[in-house]
Scaffold this active site. Structure first.
Site, PDB file in Angstrom:
ATOM      1  N   LYS A   1       0.836  -1.216   0.000  1.00  0.00           N
ATOM      2  CA  LYS A   1       0.000   0.000   0.000  1.00  0.00           C
ATOM      3  C   LYS A   1       0.869   1.265   0.000  1.00  0.00           C
ATOM      4  O   LYS A   1       0.634   2.186  -0.759  1.00  0.00           O
ATOM      5  CB  LYS A   1      -0.933   0.030   1.227  1.00  0.00           C
ATOM      6  CG  LYS A   1      -1.873  -1.160   1.329  1.00  0.00           C
ATOM      7  CD  LYS A   1      -2.849  -1.019   2.486  1.00  0.00           C
ATOM      8  CE  LYS A   1      -2.209  -1.004   3.854  1.00  0.00           C
ATOM      9  NZ  LYS A   1      -1.561  -2.269   4.237  1.00  0.00           N
TER      10      LYS A   1
ATOM     11  N   ARG B   1      -9.557   0.477   8.712  1.00  0.00           N
ATOM     12  CA  ARG B   1      -9.139  -0.899   9.003  1.00  0.00           C
ATOM     13  C   ARG B   1     -10.241  -1.678   9.704  1.00  0.00           C
ATOM     14  O   ARG B   1     -10.044  -2.868  10.006  1.00  0.00           O
ATOM     15  CB  ARG B   1      -7.905  -0.871   9.906  1.00  0.00           C
ATOM     16  CG  ARG B   1      -6.574  -1.013   9.158  1.00  0.00           C
ATOM     17  CD  ARG B   1      -5.481  -0.745  10.155  1.00  0.00           C
ATOM     18  NE  ARG B   1      -4.273  -1.462   9.933  1.00  0.00           N
ATOM     19  CZ  ARG B   1      -3.155  -0.896   9.461  1.00  0.00           C
ATOM     20  NH1 ARG B   1      -3.149   0.366   9.094  1.00  0.00           N
ATOM     21  NH2 ARG B   1      -2.053  -1.597   9.376  1.00  0.00           N
TER      22      ARG B   1
ATOM     23  N   ARG C   1      11.789  -6.249   5.438  1.00  0.00           N
ATOM     24  CA  ARG C   1      11.625  -4.817   5.164  1.00  0.00           C
ATOM     25  C   ARG C   1      12.561  -3.977   6.043  1.00  0.00           C
ATOM     26  O   ARG C   1      12.719  -4.247   7.233  1.00  0.00           O
ATOM     27  CB  ARG C   1      10.163  -4.464   5.461  1.00  0.00           C
ATOM     28  CG  ARG C   1       9.767  -3.076   5.105  1.00  0.00           C
ATOM     29  CD  ARG C   1       8.288  -3.003   4.894  1.00  0.00           C
ATOM     30  NE  ARG C   1       7.527  -2.954   6.138  1.00  0.00           N
ATOM     31  CZ  ARG C   1       6.235  -2.663   6.182  1.00  0.00           C
ATOM     32  NH1 ARG C   1       5.569  -2.414   5.068  1.00  0.00           N
ATOM     33  NH2 ARG C   1       5.595  -2.641   7.331  1.00  0.00           N
TER      34      ARG C   1
ATOM     35  N   ARG D   1      11.346  -1.989  11.509  1.00  0.00           N
ATOM     36  CA  ARG D   1      10.261  -1.573  12.409  1.00  0.00           C
ATOM     37  C   ARG D   1      10.051  -2.643  13.480  1.00  0.00           C
ATOM     38  O   ARG D   1      10.104  -3.834  13.172  1.00  0.00           O
ATOM     39  CB  ARG D   1       8.966  -1.410  11.603  1.00  0.00           C
ATOM     40  CG  ARG D   1       8.823  -0.052  10.976  1.00  0.00           C
ATOM     41  CD  ARG D   1       7.669   0.028  10.008  1.00  0.00           C
ATOM     42  NE  ARG D   1       6.401  -0.510  10.490  1.00  0.00           N
ATOM     43  CZ  ARG D   1       5.250  -0.418   9.815  1.00  0.00           C
ATOM     44  NH1 ARG D   1       5.227   0.205   8.650  1.00  0.00           N
ATOM     45  NH2 ARG D   1       4.134  -0.923  10.301  1.00  0.00           N
TER      46      ARG D   1
ATOM     47  N   ARG E   1      -0.367  -9.198  13.376  1.00  0.00           N
ATOM     48  CA  ARG E   1      -0.938  -8.189  12.467  1.00  0.00           C
ATOM     49  C   ARG E   1      -1.721  -8.848  11.329  1.00  0.00           C
ATOM     50  O   ARG E   1      -2.773  -8.353  10.922  1.00  0.00           O
ATOM     51  CB  ARG E   1       0.180  -7.306  11.895  1.00  0.00           C
ATOM     52  CG  ARG E   1       0.765  -6.367  12.945  1.00  0.00           C
ATOM     53  CD  ARG E   1       2.093  -5.799  12.513  1.00  0.00           C
ATOM     54  NE  ARG E   1       1.989  -4.890  11.397  1.00  0.00           N
ATOM     55  CZ  ARG E   1       2.988  -4.637  10.540  1.00  0.00           C
ATOM     56  NH1 ARG E   1       4.143  -5.258  10.665  1.00  0.00           N
ATOM     57  NH2 ARG E   1       2.828  -3.774   9.581  1.00  0.00           N
TER      58      ARG E   1
HETATM   59  P1  AMP Z   1       0.831   0.486   9.219  1.00  0.00           P
HETATM   60  O1  AMP Z   1       2.034   1.340   9.035  1.00  0.00           O
HETATM   61  O2  AMP Z   1      -0.338   0.934   8.369  1.00  0.00           O
HETATM   62  O3  AMP Z   1       1.121  -0.984   9.077  1.00  0.00           O
HETATM   63  O4  AMP Z   1       0.337   0.709  10.735  1.00  0.00           O
HETATM   64  C1  AMP Z   1       1.187   0.404  11.823  1.00  0.00           C
HETATM   65  C2  AMP Z   1       0.352   0.247  13.080  1.00  0.00           C
HETATM   66  O5  AMP Z   1      -0.339   1.479  13.361  1.00  0.00           O
HETATM   67  C3  AMP Z   1      -0.754  -0.787  13.019  1.00  0.00           C
HETATM   68  O6  AMP Z   1      -0.294  -2.101  13.300  1.00  0.00           O
HETATM   69  C4  AMP Z   1      -1.707  -0.280  14.098  1.00  0.00           C
HETATM   70  O7  AMP Z   1      -1.210  -0.558  15.393  1.00  0.00           O
HETATM   71  C5  AMP Z   1      -1.623   1.232  13.884  1.00  0.00           C
HETATM   72  N1  AMP Z   1      -2.624   1.689  12.900  1.00  0.00           N
HETATM   73  C6  AMP Z   1      -2.381   2.268  11.688  1.00  0.00           C
HETATM   74  N2  AMP Z   1      -3.528   2.554  11.054  1.00  0.00           N
HETATM   75  C7  AMP Z   1      -4.527   2.154  11.872  1.00  0.00           C
HETATM   76  C8  AMP Z   1      -5.945   2.153  11.772  1.00  0.00           C
HETATM   77  N3  AMP Z   1      -6.582   2.632  10.690  1.00  0.00           N
HETATM   78  N4  AMP Z   1      -6.653   1.652  12.826  1.00  0.00           N
HETATM   79  C9  AMP Z   1      -6.055   1.181  13.935  1.00  0.00           C
HETATM   80  N5  AMP Z   1      -4.714   1.133  14.089  1.00  0.00           N
HETATM   81  C10 AMP Z   1      -3.952   1.613  13.068  1.00  0.00           C
END
Ligand code: AMP
Length: 215
Positions: free
Chosen positions: A13, A88, A127, A160, A171
């Site tokens: 994404k 999400r 990554r 990360r 996740r």
């Molecule tokens: P990402 O970089 O999109 O993989 O997001 C990293 C982390 O941020 C996720 O594992 C969640 O803990 C939190 N997070 C990001 N976007 C959301 C969302 N829309 N709803 C809830 N938690 C989020």
């Protein structure tokens, strides 16, 4: 153009959003990036979000909905935006629809990037990200010229915390349980464009563009 990129962690994404930003000149709105910055800056929101993020769990709906509501009224979003990592959950998707309704706006496309679990695990565990400029690398598929150093800015690369194996599995489970129902949700609204998310970055991008043209 108002677009949602939907897909499991590691589906690409962020990578595809960056290409779309370059081509369409609209901002990428990533709740993950906004939350990571809040954690780094030790804001109240960041301190609260950190424990969820470290475990690979979702931050509460109310917090992320609040973040998005504030972000979408910014001037640079007036001509469109690419949502990366939001919504999400169905609750977040409902809240987004309500917010956009109030602004007399709507989502035009929801691109679902499809990648199988084995490939997602490989992508996430390898990554690496530049501490300084945020550029993305992969230990196998997209190596920097010098190990652990960013080609673009010389910054140090890091993994990360939530890209470690146990957290990745959590996740992916959360994606299946809480986020994947959004595929049917947006399909029922006639907005879903399903795209094969495997292969080279540019092949995937070409497929995304082709689905826009067909829709
Ligand atoms: P990402 O970089 O999109 O993989 O997001 C990293 C982390 O941020 C996720 O594992 C969640 O803990 C939190 N997070 C990001 N976007 C959301 C969302 N829309 N709803 C809830 N938690 C989020």
């Amino acid at each position: 153009m108002r677009l949602i990129l939907l897909g499991a962690p590691g589906a690409g994404k962020g990578t595809q959003s960056k290409r779309l930003v370059e081509e369409y000149g609209i901002p990428q709105v990533s709740t993950g990036d906004i939350l990571r910055k809040a954690v780094k800056d030790k804001t109240a929101c960041g301190l609260m979000a950190k424990s969820f993020m470290d475990k690979g769990e979702l931050v509460t709906d109310d917090v992320v909905i609040g973040i998005i509501e504030e972000r979408l009224v910014d001037e640079d979003c007036s001509e469109g935006f690419i949502l990366d990592g939001f919504p999400r959950t169905v609750k977040q998707a409902d809240a987004l629809e309500k917010t956009l309704d109030e602004m007399s706006q709507n989502i035009e496309h929801v691109v679902s990037l499809n990648v199988d679990k084995e490939q997602l695990l490989k992508r996430l565990s390898g990554r690496r990200i530049c501490k300084k400029c945020g550029a993305g690398y992969h230990v196998e598929y997209n190596k920097p010229a010098t190990d652990d150093i960013c080609d673009d800015c010389g910054g140090e690369l890091y993994q990360r915390d939530d890209d470690k194996e146990d957290t990745i599995l959590e996740r992916l489970k959360i994606y299946t349980d809480q986020t994947s129902p959004l595929i049917n949700y947006y399909n029922d609204k006639g907005l879903l464009l399903s795209v094969d998310g495997t292969g080279s970055e540019s092949d995937i991008y070409d497929r995304i563009k082709a689905t826009f043209e067909d829709s």
